[in-house]
Design a protein around this motif. Structure first.
Motif, PDB file in Angstrom:
ATOM      1  N   THR A 173      -0.993  10.448   9.142  1.00  0.00           N
ATOM      2  CA  THR A 173       0.416  10.512   8.762  1.00  0.00           C
ATOM      3  C   THR A 173       1.240  11.174   9.867  1.00  0.00           C
ATOM      4  O   THR A 173       0.740  12.032  10.589  1.00  0.00           O
ATOM      5  CB  THR A 173       0.600  11.284   7.438  1.00  0.00           C
ATOM      6  N   ILE A 204      13.633   9.231   4.060  1.00  0.00           N
ATOM      7  CA  ILE A 204      13.244   7.804   4.104  1.00  0.00           C
ATOM      8  C   ILE A 204      14.275   6.994   4.884  1.00  0.00           C
ATOM      9  O   ILE A 204      15.423   7.344   4.968  1.00  0.00           O
ATOM     10  CB  ILE A 204      13.077   7.203   2.709  1.00  0.00           C
ATOM     11  N   VAL A 230      -4.492  13.727   9.657  1.00  0.00           N
ATOM     12  CA  VAL A 230      -5.450  12.623   9.701  1.00  0.00           C
ATOM     13  C   VAL A 230      -6.482  12.807   8.596  1.00  0.00           C
ATOM     14  O   VAL A 230      -6.674  13.925   8.089  1.00  0.00           O
ATOM     15  CB  VAL A 230      -6.170  12.552  11.073  1.00  0.00           C
ATOM     16  N   PRO A 231      -7.163  11.710   8.229  1.00  0.00           N
ATOM     17  CA  PRO A 231      -8.279  11.864   7.295  1.00  0.00           C
ATOM     18  C   PRO A 231      -9.292  12.850   7.880  1.00  0.00           C
ATOM     19  O   PRO A 231      -9.459  12.909   9.109  1.00  0.00           O
ATOM     20  CB  PRO A 231      -8.860  10.449   7.217  1.00  0.00           C
ATOM     21  N   VAL A 279       9.949  14.459   7.108  1.00  0.00           N
ATOM     22  CA  VAL A 279      10.452  13.449   8.044  1.00  0.00           C
ATOM     23  C   VAL A 279      11.776  13.923   8.636  1.00  0.00           C
ATOM     24  O   VAL A 279      11.981  13.866   9.854  1.00  0.00           O
ATOM     25  CB  VAL A 279      10.636  12.096   7.325  1.00  0.00           C
ATOM     26  N   ARG A 322       0.854  -1.194   0.000  1.00  0.00           N
ATOM     27  CA  ARG A 322       0.000   0.000   0.000  1.00  0.00           C
ATOM     28  C   ARG A 322       0.878   1.227   0.000  1.00  0.00           C
ATOM     29  O   ARG A 322       1.821   1.315   0.772  1.00  0.00           O
ATOM     30  CB  ARG A 322      -0.886   0.023   1.252  1.00  0.00           C
ATOM     31  N   ILE A 323       0.576   2.155  -0.855  1.00  0.00           N
ATOM     32  CA  ILE A 323       1.319   3.418  -0.881  1.00  0.00           C
ATOM     33  C   ILE A 323       0.325   4.573  -0.799  1.00  0.00           C
ATOM     34  O   ILE A 323      -0.863   4.394  -1.034  1.00  0.00           O
ATOM     35  CB  ILE A 323       2.215   3.545  -2.129  1.00  0.00           C
ATOM     36  N   HIS A 372      10.487   2.444  -1.234  1.00  0.00           N
ATOM     37  CA  HIS A 372      11.119   3.765  -1.117  1.00  0.00           C
ATOM     38  C   HIS A 372      12.641   3.623  -1.182  1.00  0.00           C
ATOM     39  O   HIS A 372      13.320   4.395  -1.849  1.00  0.00           O
ATOM     40  CB  HIS A 372      10.690   4.446   0.184  1.00  0.00           C
ATOM     41  N   SER A 393       2.023   9.312  -6.961  1.00  0.00           N
ATOM     42  CA  SER A 393       2.099  10.073  -8.219  1.00  0.00           C
ATOM     43  C   SER A 393       2.986   9.355  -9.232  1.00  0.00           C
ATOM     44  O   SER A 393       2.759   9.445 -10.431  1.00  0.00           O
ATOM     45  CB  SER A 393       2.649  11.482  -7.962  1.00  0.00           C
ATOM     46  N   ARG A 396      -1.844   7.549   1.133  1.00  0.00           N
ATOM     47  CA  ARG A 396      -2.448   7.750   2.453  1.00  0.00           C
ATOM     48  C   ARG A 396      -3.925   8.066   2.348  1.00  0.00           C
ATOM     49  O   ARG A 396      -4.444   8.240   1.249  1.00  0.00           O
ATOM     50  CB  ARG A 396      -1.726   8.875   3.187  1.00  0.00           C
ATOM     51  N   ARG A 397      -4.575   8.166   3.503  1.00  0.00           N
ATOM     52  CA  ARG A 397      -5.981   8.570   3.576  1.00  0.00           C
ATOM     53  C   ARG A 397      -6.117  10.035   3.975  1.00  0.00           C
ATOM     54  O   ARG A 397      -7.166  10.630   3.789  1.00  0.00           O
ATOM     55  CB  ARG A 397      -6.727   7.706   4.591  1.00  0.00           C
ATOM     56  N   ALA A 398      -5.058  10.571   4.571  1.00  0.00           N
ATOM     57  CA  ALA A 398      -5.089  11.991   4.937  1.00  0.00           C
ATOM     58  C   ALA A 398      -4.992  12.828   3.668  1.00  0.00           C
ATOM     59  O   ALA A 398      -4.407  12.413   2.669  1.00  0.00           O
ATOM     60  CB  ALA A 398      -3.954  12.314   5.890  1.00  0.00           C
ATOM     61  N   ARG A 399      -5.547  14.028   3.724  1.00  0.00           N
ATOM     62  CA  ARG A 399      -5.554  14.908   2.574  1.00  0.00           C
ATOM     63  C   ARG A 399      -4.136  15.366   2.200  1.00  0.00           C
ATOM     64  O   ARG A 399      -3.796  15.519   1.040  1.00  0.00           O
ATOM     65  CB  ARG A 399      -6.448  16.120   2.911  1.00  0.00           C
ATOM     66  N   LYS A 400      -3.331  15.585   3.258  1.00  0.00           N
ATOM     67  CA  LYS A 400      -1.964  16.054   3.073  1.00  0.00           C
ATOM     68  C   LYS A 400      -1.016  15.103   3.780  1.00  0.00           C
ATOM     69  O   LYS A 400      -1.368  14.537   4.811  1.00  0.00           O
ATOM     70  CB  LYS A 400      -1.810  17.426   3.748  1.00  0.00           C
ATOM     71  N   GLY A 401       0.198  14.988   3.290  1.00  0.00           N
ATOM     72  CA  GLY A 401       1.176  14.160   3.977  1.00  0.00           C
ATOM     73  C   GLY A 401       2.456  14.106   3.182  1.00  0.00           C
ATOM     74  O   GLY A 401       2.424  14.141   1.953  1.00  0.00           O
ATOM     75  N   VAL A 402       3.585  14.057   3.898  1.00  0.00           N
ATOM     76  CA  VAL A 402       4.877  14.091   3.203  1.00  0.00           C
ATOM     77  C   VAL A 402       5.842  13.019   3.724  1.00  0.00           C
ATOM     78  O   VAL A 402       7.050  13.171   3.588  1.00  0.00           O
ATOM     79  CB  VAL A 402       5.530  15.497   3.292  1.00  0.00           C
ATOM     80  N   ALA A 403       5.307  11.950   4.300  1.00  0.00           N
ATOM     81  CA  ALA A 403       6.188  10.877   4.773  1.00  0.00           C
ATOM     82  C   ALA A 403       6.576   9.984   3.602  1.00  0.00           C
ATOM     83  O   ALA A 403       5.715   9.382   2.966  1.00  0.00           O
ATOM     84  CB  ALA A 403       5.498  10.069   5.864  1.00  0.00           C
ATOM     85  N   GLY A 404       7.868   9.897   3.320  1.00  0.00           N
ATOM     86  CA  GLY A 404       8.325   9.054   2.216  1.00  0.00           C
ATOM     87  C   GLY A 404       8.153   9.743   0.872  1.00  0.00           C
ATOM     88  O   GLY A 404       7.628  10.861   0.780  1.00  0.00           O
ATOM     89  N   TYR A 405       8.631   9.066  -0.162  1.00  0.00           N
ATOM     90  CA  TYR A 405       8.524   9.624  -1.513  1.00  0.00           C
ATOM     91  C   TYR A 405       7.083   9.539  -2.015  1.00  0.00           C
ATOM     92  O   TYR A 405       6.303   8.696  -1.574  1.00  0.00           O
ATOM     93  CB  TYR A 405       9.441   8.846  -2.470  1.00  0.00           C
ATOM     94  N   ASP A 406       6.755  10.368  -2.979  1.00  0.00           N
ATOM     95  CA  ASP A 406       5.408  10.376  -3.547  1.00  0.00           C
ATOM     96  C   ASP A 406       5.281   9.269  -4.597  1.00  0.00           C
ATOM     97  O   ASP A 406       5.248   9.522  -5.801  1.00  0.00           O
ATOM     98  CB  ASP A 406       5.113  11.740  -4.161  1.00  0.00           C
ATOM     99  N   LEU A 407       5.205   8.029  -4.093  1.00  0.00           N
ATOM    100  CA  LEU A 407       5.117   6.897  -5.017  1.00  0.00           C
ATOM    101  C   LEU A 407       3.745   6.829  -5.688  1.00  0.00           C
ATOM    102  O   LEU A 407       3.612   6.275  -6.783  1.00  0.00           O
ATOM    103  CB  LEU A 407       5.402   5.596  -4.267  1.00  0.00           C
ATOM    104  N   THR A 458       3.695  13.123   9.367  1.00  0.00           N
ATOM    105  CA  THR A 458       4.048  14.501   8.996  1.00  0.00           C
ATOM    106  C   THR A 458       3.192  14.976   7.835  1.00  0.00           C
ATOM    107  O   THR A 458       3.208  14.380   6.748  1.00  0.00           O
ATOM    108  CB  THR A 458       5.560  14.660   8.685  1.00  0.00           C
ATOM    109  N   GLY A 459       2.463  16.039   8.085  1.00  0.00           N
ATOM    110  CA  GLY A 459       1.563  16.572   7.065  1.00  0.00           C
ATOM    111  C   GLY A 459       2.250  17.492   6.081  1.00  0.00           C
ATOM    112  O   GLY A 459       1.917  17.512   4.904  1.00  0.00           O
TER     113      GLY A 459
END
Lengths: 465, 465
Positions: B420, B465, B352-353, B427, A188-189, B446, A204, A191-202, B422-423
């Protein structure tokens, strides 16, 4: 592939896997197999092989078994949605396994409070829109194929549409997904949150990757509040230049929810098919909508109408009546079917920076003259994404040759204007030859990504990048 | 690193490269070097080493020479913008080379007709906004640091801000970029056209990659028409639950250009710093804006005000006067500075969502009680991205321990709600320990991307990452 090898493949697909459920429904009837050879790309321009087998999984586990079995048999995997693509991305490769997601149509959840829906990839775009509407919400991406194309296919091509000038393309609506990788694992890559920057944007990265990096088995899509009521503008222009000037003024000063163009050739084709009382002498029609609601929407299109008139429009009509708006837009929806009735067609899909739209329209006219072909142009003026469509007689070898040459010239024109060889249809097989020219020095980087995720080239080899 | 090795490094940085221009200005003064050790992340939570050298290039060629020299000397490269990051992403690693883009501040072009600007990475966000405004256009992403953070840093962290609830984050404004890779080559990715699907979306992959995949040396950013005039709403709520209900109603039914929340602890801190005549007994204040222009904007915030009252708001004020709107929003802008005056702070950044916002707010209160710490919460309610900020006495070891425990509990709370770690802050070093929990099975994917682009781990090792 020998009959024995095919039999072993089919046997391995049918058995084993998680809970022994195999890889899903198997297609073996030769006629049905043949119906999976192609998508909707022009057959004259792209090859298609004969698949060794077609499998129609219902679950992620079945997709995983299909991928593992293909890898074990050393045959490529071609993922397929509705087969409505326009660039050959879903065309079969000889002796491949086609993994069709057409039976994976579940709406797993619609979480109205979080404004998202999670669906299987075979769900048709229109069905996601309906599921969203039942929660009082809206799924924005609306490719012309929305009534039959699948969400998985929309993700594979990062499909656009009319609304995306305001609401973004499929990528902008994609929050997260489940992906079956070349080793058969499912991850799974996103998220469910509207915004988030953990890890690369896989997420997209996968969106628009045309089935070359893995198979999407579930997708979480962002929903938005329903647009408010719309007002509509239709304006006619004596020259392409004046239409281009109006487009420029509109995109710099307002936020239309739709901004579409249609040229004279297309207008004439529409009139020939279904008379709309359009003035066939004008150079272009421009359609715009605003969905700001009520009087605000009407004021917005009235402002646009004034800009059109300043730019030289011979006529600019606005309405906040939905039925009248639909009538005004009807000609635009008929554009491609109308051109198809005029002969064989090569539908192109080029994009340019917004400031280059007038140069693109000029260049298309020049190419039509130089190559002695008919080109009807329509498309998403607000994104700089146009669909110049070459109409020709496929019984005439000379006409076919001129059409093919014009097609190449159109793509080169877009590149020369700092544009792209494909705005929303994808590279598939159709645009492979032009990719190096667009990607330049970065081409190797794309291949490095491909090797990192699919080291043995299992997924859709020879397509996309 | 021996003095001789450092001398060789400095010598190699100063000479050679394209046209013999070296790698740019060299920083060797030990005190100045030390000023490059950290970004704005809490020093108690993240380590920082001592760089071997800091280089300040002005051109892409100088960045290439810096990267090649670092690789030849086998020392890591830490890219740095303004150093205003909040997660330690720009913190020095012992014996690293810091490549600071602070002198790369050119606006290469503003193409008003194509609604885009191309800039060097060291340009400050505010300066890009000004360049856009001179063309009658608008650059939307507005991190709180917009007056001093750089576009390169905004890209590295995929920075958000107040406006992004309507206009998207930095990724949504990023069309293309030039990137110096680990082998010192420079490639261009992305495009100038608004839409395009040729090749993988490497632009989005780089955006938010925190300097771990390469150094951005030029970026082409999307501009938009200037928003129309705004109207503003401020509403106070007796409970967090009633504020949560109002947020839910607003995000499901309208498109605010700003939707921000501030809790009682934050209100009290603001009143202590700069009295705004806020009611310190309410549980939360909600701020919303609409930029639909004129009466449409006022109608939009009036609708929101009605929803707030339905949800139990004790007061809901709206205005379409810009000065009054700024006054209403002033408290929100003071939130973090006011909390910082109360003691040492740990600023968190969880997402969060949207449907889980009430549960997040509840959970934060519970954590504050359980750990005996003060937590002031403010943030981007319309995105589900909150900044619960732990305020503590850093002279009291027990308070420090409780603050650190509460910080961990906040991050785990967000994960437990499907959110997440971090929004929008990244990280960096700060959230590394939680990344595996968020990324799950995809973590390896990643790392595969990292290896593909930076096989020797040259760029910012141990970050992101």
């Amino acid at each position: 592939m020998t009959a024995a090898a095919t039999a072993r493949l089919l046997d391995d697909l049918a058995t084993g896997g998680s809970a022994g459920s195999g890889a899903g429904d198997l297609v073996t009837d030769p006629e049905v197999l043949a119906s999976y050879q192609r998508d909707q790309a022009a057959p004259a321009l792209v090859p298609a092989g004969m698949p060794a087998a077609v499998v129609r999984p219902r679950t992620t586990a079945q997709v995983q078994h299909a991928v593992r079995t293909a890898a074990a048999h050393n045959i490529p995997v071609v993922p397929r949605g509705a087969g409505s693509g326009l660039s050959g991305g879903a065309n079969a490769i000889d002796r491949c396994l086609i993994v069709s997601t057409e039976l994976m149509t579940d709406v797993t959840e619609v979480d109205g409070a979080s404004l998202l829906a999670t669906v299987q990839p075979g769900l048709v775009n229109a069905q996601l829109r309906e599921a969203a509407e039942r929660e009082g919400l809206f799924y924005a991406p609306d490719p012309a194929s929305w009534e039959f194309s699948t969400i998985g296919g929309n993700i594979a091509t990062n499909a656009g549409g009319l609304c995306c000038v305001k609401y973004g393309v499929t990528r902008d609506a994609l929050l997260g997904l489940e992906l079956v990788l070349a080793d058969g694992s499912a991850v799974r890559i996103g998220r469910r949150a509207r915004k988030g920057v953990a890890g690369y944007d896989l997420t997209s990265l996968i969106c628009g990757s045309e089935g070359t990096l893995g198979i999407v088995t579930e997708a979480t899509m962002r929903l938005i509040p329903p647009p408010r009521s719309s007002a509509t503008l239709a304006a006619s222009f004596p020259t392409l230049g004046s239409a281009g000037a109006a487009i420029q003024k509109i995109v710099r000063n307002s936020t239309p929810s739709v901004l579409e163009l249609m040229d004279r050739t297309t207008i004439q084709a529409v009139e020939a098919m279904a008379p709309q009382e359009l003035d066939e002498t004008v150079a272009a029609l421009l359609f715009a909508r605003s969905d700001l609601g009520g009087s605000a929407a009407l004021r917005e299109v009235d402002r646009m109408a004034a800009w059109c008139e300043e730019a030289g429009a011979t006529l600019a009509i606005t309405t906040d009546e939905e039925a009248e708006g639909r009538m005004l837009m009807a000609a635009r929806r008929l554009a491609y079917p109308a051109l198809e009735r005029q002969g064989a067609t090569l539908l192109d899909d080029v994009g340019v920076p917004l400031g280059q739209i007038p140069a693109l329209l000029d260049g298309i006219e020049t190419i039509a003259q130089q190559h002695g072909v008919l080109i009807g142009t329509f498309g998403h003026a607000g994104d700089g994404n146009m669909h110049p469509t070459i109409v020709f007689d496929h019984h005439d070898p000379d006409a076919v040759a001129r059409a093919n040459e014009a097609f190449v010239a159109l793509v080169r024109l877009a590149l020369s204007l700092g544009g792209t060889v494909t705005g929303e249809h994808g590279v598939g097989l159709l645009k492979r030859d032009f990719l190096a020219a667009e990607l330049g020095d970065a081409h190797a980087l794309h291949h490095a990504i491909k090797r990192a995720l699919d080291p043995h080239g299992l997924f859709n080899p020879g397509k996309g990048i």
